[in-house]
Design a protein around this motif. Structure first.
Motif, PDB file in Angstrom:
ATOM      1  N   VAL A  46      22.417  -2.580  -3.264  1.00  0.00           N
ATOM      2  CA  VAL A  46      21.803  -3.845  -2.850  1.00  0.00           C
ATOM      3  C   VAL A  46      20.537  -3.587  -2.051  1.00  0.00           C
ATOM      4  N   ILE A  47      19.485  -4.329  -2.387  1.00  0.00           N
ATOM      5  CA  ILE A  47      18.314  -4.382  -1.515  1.00  0.00           C
ATOM      6  C   ILE A  47      18.198  -5.810  -1.054  1.00  0.00           C
ATOM      7  N   LEU A  48      18.129  -6.029   0.232  1.00  0.00           N
ATOM      8  CA  LEU A  48      17.917  -7.401   0.652  1.00  0.00           C
ATOM      9  C   LEU A  48      16.814  -7.470   1.679  1.00  0.00           C
ATOM     10  N   SER A  49      16.082  -8.550   1.646  1.00  0.00           N
ATOM     11  CA  SER A  49      15.002  -8.688   2.600  1.00  0.00           C
ATOM     12  C   SER A  49      15.339  -9.811   3.543  1.00  0.00           C
ATOM     13  N   SER A  50      14.793  -9.728   4.707  1.00  0.00           N
ATOM     14  CA  SER A  50      15.041 -10.770   5.689  1.00  0.00           C
ATOM     15  C   SER A  50      14.055 -10.586   6.819  1.00  0.00           C
ATOM     16  N   HIS A  51      13.806 -11.658   7.541  1.00  0.00           N
ATOM     17  CA  HIS A  51      13.093 -11.443   8.792  1.00  0.00           C
ATOM     18  C   HIS A  51      14.031 -11.699   9.967  1.00  0.00           C
ATOM     19  N   ILE A  52      15.313 -11.859   9.641  1.00  0.00           N
ATOM     20  CA  ILE A  52      16.293 -12.067  10.703  1.00  0.00           C
ATOM     21  C   ILE A  52      16.949 -10.729  11.012  1.00  0.00           C
ATOM     22  N   ASN A  65       0.823  -1.198   0.000  1.00  0.00           N
ATOM     23  CA  ASN A  65       0.000   0.000   0.000  1.00  0.00           C
ATOM     24  C   ASN A  65       0.863   1.258   0.000  1.00  0.00           C
ATOM     25  N   ASN A  66       0.956   1.876  -1.171  1.00  0.00           N
ATOM     26  CA  ASN A  66       1.515   3.219  -1.249  1.00  0.00           C
ATOM     27  C   ASN A  66       2.918   3.346  -0.646  1.00  0.00           C
ATOM     28  N   ILE A  67       3.813   2.488  -1.114  1.00  0.00           N
ATOM     29  CA  ILE A  67       5.185   2.513  -0.604  1.00  0.00           C
ATOM     30  C   ILE A  67       6.034   3.455  -1.452  1.00  0.00           C
ATOM     31  N   SER A  68       6.788   4.299  -0.806  1.00  0.00           N
ATOM     32  CA  SER A  68       7.735   5.155  -1.523  1.00  0.00           C
ATOM     33  C   SER A  68       9.071   5.117  -0.810  1.00  0.00           C
ATOM     34  N   PHE A  69      10.136   4.968  -1.555  1.00  0.00           N
ATOM     35  CA  PHE A  69      11.467   5.133  -0.970  1.00  0.00           C
ATOM     36  C   PHE A  69      12.488   5.292  -2.085  1.00  0.00           C
ATOM     37  N   LYS A  70      13.682   5.650  -1.685  1.00  0.00           N
ATOM     38  CA  LYS A  70      14.766   5.874  -2.636  1.00  0.00           C
ATOM     39  C   LYS A  70      15.985   5.134  -2.120  1.00  0.00           C
ATOM     40  N   VAL A  71      16.740   4.577  -3.011  1.00  0.00           N
ATOM     41  CA  VAL A  71      18.001   3.962  -2.595  1.00  0.00           C
ATOM     42  C   VAL A  71      19.106   4.606  -3.409  1.00  0.00           C
ATOM     43  N   GLU A  72      20.110   5.064  -2.706  1.00  0.00           N
ATOM     44  CA  GLU A  72      21.221   5.717  -3.400  1.00  0.00           C
ATOM     45  C   GLU A  72      22.227   4.679  -3.867  1.00  0.00           C
ATOM     46  N   LYS A  73      23.078   5.125  -4.765  1.00  0.00           N
ATOM     47  CA  LYS A  73      24.115   4.235  -5.294  1.00  0.00           C
ATOM     48  C   LYS A  73      25.035   3.751  -4.181  1.00  0.00           C
ATOM     49  N   GLY A  74      25.333   2.468  -4.215  1.00  0.00           N
ATOM     50  CA  GLY A  74      26.275   1.924  -3.236  1.00  0.00           C
ATOM     51  C   GLY A  74      25.700   1.705  -1.853  1.00  0.00           C
ATOM     52  N   GLU A  75      24.397   1.864  -1.729  1.00  0.00           N
ATOM     53  CA  GLU A  75      23.775   1.689  -0.428  1.00  0.00           C
ATOM     54  C   GLU A  75      23.294   0.239  -0.283  1.00  0.00           C
ATOM     55  N   ILE A  76      23.327  -0.274   0.921  1.00  0.00           N
ATOM     56  CA  ILE A  76      22.716  -1.585   1.173  1.00  0.00           C
ATOM     57  C   ILE A  76      21.467  -1.339   2.002  1.00  0.00           C
ATOM     58  N   LEU A  77      20.346  -1.653   1.406  1.00  0.00           N
ATOM     59  CA  LEU A  77      19.081  -1.394   2.077  1.00  0.00           C
ATOM     60  C   LEU A  77      18.488  -2.709   2.562  1.00  0.00           C
ATOM     61  N   GLY A  78      18.062  -2.732   3.794  1.00  0.00           N
ATOM     62  CA  GLY A  78      17.432  -3.936   4.337  1.00  0.00           C
ATOM     63  C   GLY A  78      15.932  -3.773   4.405  1.00  0.00           C
ATOM     64  N   PHE A  79      15.251  -4.787   3.946  1.00  0.00           N
ATOM     65  CA  PHE A  79      13.796  -4.820   4.003  1.00  0.00           C
ATOM     66  C   PHE A  79      13.426  -5.751   5.133  1.00  0.00           C
ATOM     67  N   LEU A  80      12.714  -5.245   6.091  1.00  0.00           N
ATOM     68  CA  LEU A  80      12.410  -6.051   7.252  1.00  0.00           C
ATOM     69  C   LEU A  80      10.905  -6.092   7.426  1.00  0.00           C
ATOM     70  N   GLY A  81      10.398  -7.218   7.801  1.00  0.00           N
ATOM     71  CA  GLY A  81       8.970  -7.275   8.053  1.00  0.00           C
ATOM     72  C   GLY A  81       8.558  -8.677   8.401  1.00  0.00           C
ATOM     73  N   PRO A  82       7.455  -8.831   9.115  1.00  0.00           N
ATOM     74  CA  PRO A  82       6.984 -10.178   9.440  1.00  0.00           C
ATOM     75  C   PRO A  82       6.511 -10.886   8.180  1.00  0.00           C
ATOM     76  N   ASN A  83       6.260 -12.165   8.298  1.00  0.00           N
ATOM     77  CA  ASN A  83       5.787 -12.917   7.133  1.00  0.00           C
ATOM     78  C   ASN A  83       4.498 -12.302   6.611  1.00  0.00           C
ATOM     79  N   GLY A  84       4.405 -12.224   5.297  1.00  0.00           N
ATOM     80  CA  GLY A  84       3.176 -11.704   4.704  1.00  0.00           C
ATOM     81  C   GLY A  84       3.066 -10.196   4.763  1.00  0.00           C
TER      82      GLY A  84
END
Lengths: 239, 373
Positions: free
Chosen positions: B183-189, B18-37
């Motif tokens: 890099v964008i990486l997701s994890s729940h850890i 729902n209506n997600i906005s974000f920016k990732v700059e060059k060379g940044e490592i972004l972590g996506f965190l969230g519970p299952n689902g």
């Protein structure tokens, strides 16, 4: 497209489908060749080719059943759909791989032709005409099978549905044959069904008529179903 | 490098993102965190063009993924949740196929060799993927994403199914990759995200719940600092408790004081919240010295990433259930936290304050902490 084509060709052989397909195709066509031509002491291959319709009809689903369904099941489609290629590349790569294997299979008729040539005089023109008719028929059938394969994740379902679909296409002519002399409505149905019929078009070739309309018809069917397949993949992305 | 604007995905009436906005700059490592689902994978699938968005746009290096998919996709290396491996191929054949598929122009042999070295695959290059373990498959998936050196790498739970030493190897690898790629990486850890990422986005129920570095998020969530004090009074009675609590309240910078349980005989714990600007520890120390009280314990309890995560994902849910009955929801959070001792038990303590929750009586969880990794 060429990457997918080559991978698919490789997969046909590593998965064993190619061997099953070629063996059964060559075995059954060999039987038809022997009973229809050799045993009736003739060099007329029309009998063999008209029987081959059923071999093609039954074996094409085996060839196409896993082309797209397995990708979806194993989630490998994620790799393909996120690669910098178009959906047409994916569909046509797979389509031409199946078509290539089919052409290898049906080219066995040249072996039969040489056998006949050794035994007696052979009419090359009708043989070549039939060969190409069979090629176009297969091209259309493969597109239908590929389309069905894109609809499901289950290989078996894909195979059964394509078989049934092809069979219905074949039987539809006979179902409406009684309508030929009915009222305008029945005649209309008869006309529509026979104009999209596969079997009578194909049989025409075995009688020595090389009909360009029919060739065009088969190519159009192939194109149309490949187009449908692309649309199915596209729709899945947008749903 | 990556720009996401008002991204929304609906499946029928269900809104996945729902209506997600974000920016990732060059060379940044972004972590996506969230519970299952929460919508992590859905977001990643939209970023890579696997599925379309209902509305909003994704720009990869200025290229819209839906308008110029080929150009945008050639800039992305994607490792989906389930690596897209053809299991009847050998690793080499598969990587060669992906090389062709991505229309890579780099020298084939050298490039593939380099990737295999980086992903530690040299030993298995001629084996059939079917026979490889989960960890190796994951690495083949990662190798596949690295082909053609894409400027953007999107990794969906890259360490799932790996053993602890492999997890560390992959983390180091991702950190290294962060120097050359975005890099964008997701994890729940959580410790993983904390160890690897420069920036964190917490997603909950398809919405961005927090965005920033771990510290920034902690500051946003709460601008108070909490500490627990154990002070021994003179008389060892309940009168002490009142007197000490009142005195603590009088210290400038203290916002809230609550006398807690009697931990030792006649000695109480006090939960102190400050305004976050003043450091009150020295004042309290002086105060106690003047009054003749003894400080037996002083423990800062700033929020760890884990607390933040739970606070965001669970507070939200509880508030919605209880319709804002804060008082009744508080003990529930406490219970959730102790339950979460379990969640914590599988991870290493990245933060030195991990023992904070032991206060809630889950001594065994800290024991497990040591045991797992």
């Amino acid at each position: 497209m060429s990457a997918i084509y080559r991978r698919e060709m490789g997969a046909f052989f590593t998965s064993g489908i190619a061997y099953v397909f070629l063996t059964v195709f060559w075995l059954v066509s060999g039987i038809f060749f022997f009973t229809g031509t050799i045993m009736s002491n003739t060099t007329n291959v029309a009998n063999m080719f008209s029987s081959m319709f059923f071999v093609v009809l039954c074996l094409i689903p085996v060839l196409t059943m896993k082309l797209l369904s397995e990708e979806k099941k194993n989630k490998t489609d994620q790799g393909l759909l996120t690669a910098p290629i178009s959906l047409w590349d994916i569909v046509l790569g797979k389509y031409f791989a199946a078509l290539t294997l089919y052409i290898i299979a049906e080219s066995i008729v040249f072996v039969y032709a040489f056998i006949l040539n050794y035994l007696g005089e052979i009419a090359w023109t009708p043989l070549l005409g039939n060969y190409f008719a069979m090629l176009f028929l297969g091209a259309a059938f493969i597109a239908v099978g590929l389309f069905v394969s894109s609809l499901t994740e289950n290989q078996m379902a894909s195979a059964v549905v394509s078989l049934v679909l092809l069979f219905v296409l074949y039987l539809s002519e006979m179902l409406v044959s009684g309508f030929a002399n009915g009222n305008w409505f029945k005649k209309g149905i008869y006309k529509i069904v026979t104009s999209v019929a596969f079997y009578s078009r194909y049989i025409e070739f075995t009688r020595g008529v090389f009909s360009l309309t029919s060739v065009l018809f088969f190519i159009s069917v192939a194109f149309l179903f490949n187009f449908f397949t692309v649309k199915v993949l596209e729709k899945r992305r947008w749903s | 490098m990556i720009e996401v604007r008002n991204l929304t995905k609906k499946y029928g009436s269900k809104t996945a993102v729902n209506n997600i906005s974000f920016k990732v700059e060059k060379g940044e490592i972004l972590g996506f965190l969230g519970p299952n689902g929460a919508g992590k994978s859905t977001t990643m699938n939209m970023l890579t063009g696997y599925i379309s968005s209902t509305s909003g746009e994704v720009l990869i290096d200025g290229t819209d993924i839906l308008e110029e998919p080929k150009k945008a996709k050639s800039k992305i290396g994607y490792l989906p949740e389930i690596p897209p491996l053809y299991v009847d191929m050998t690793v080499d054949a598969y990587l060669n196929f992906m090389y062709d598929l991505k229309k890579c122009k780099l020298p084939r042999k050298a490039h593939l060799k380099d990737i295999c070295t980086r992903c530690m695959l040299q030993d298995v290059r001629h084996r059939i993927i079917k026979n490889l373990s989960k960890g190796y498959r994951q690495r083949v998936g990662l190798a596949q994403a690295l082909i053609n050196n894409p400027p953007v790498l999107i990794l969906d739970e890259p360490t799932v199914g790996l053993d602890p030493s492999q997890i560390i190897e992959i983390r180091t690898l991702i950190k290294k990759l962060g120097k050359r790629h975005t890099v964008i990486l997701s994890s729940h850890i959580l410790p993983e995200i904390q160890a690897v990422c420069d920036r964190i986005i917490i997603i909950n129920r398809g919405e961005v719940a927090a965005d920033g570095t771990a510290d920034e998020i902690a500051r946003d969530i709460t601008n108070e600092h909490k500490m627990v004090l154990r002070i021994e009074g003179l008389t060892h009675t309940a009168d002490d408790k009142r007197e000490i609590a009142d005195a603590l309240r009088a210290v400038s910078g203290v916002k809230y004081v609550r006398a807690d349980m009697e931990r030792e005989k006649g000695i109480y714990d006090y939960d102190v919240e400050t305004d976050g600007k003043t450091d009150v520890r020295r004042d309290i120390n002086k105060l106690c010295a003047e009054k003749g009280w003894n400080i037996l314990m002083l423990q800062l309890s700033d929020l760890t990433l884990e607390d933040i995560f739970l606070k965001i994902t669970m507070d939200d849910g509880l508030n919605k259930q209880n319709d804002g009955k804060d008082d009744s929801s508080k003990p529930k959070i406490a219970i959730k936290r102790t339950q979460n001792g379990k969640l914590k038990a599988v991870q290493e303590d990245a933060e030195e304050k991990a023992d904070e929750n032991a206060e809630e009586g889950s001594a065994d969880s800290s024991e497990n902490n040591g045991g797992e990794e």
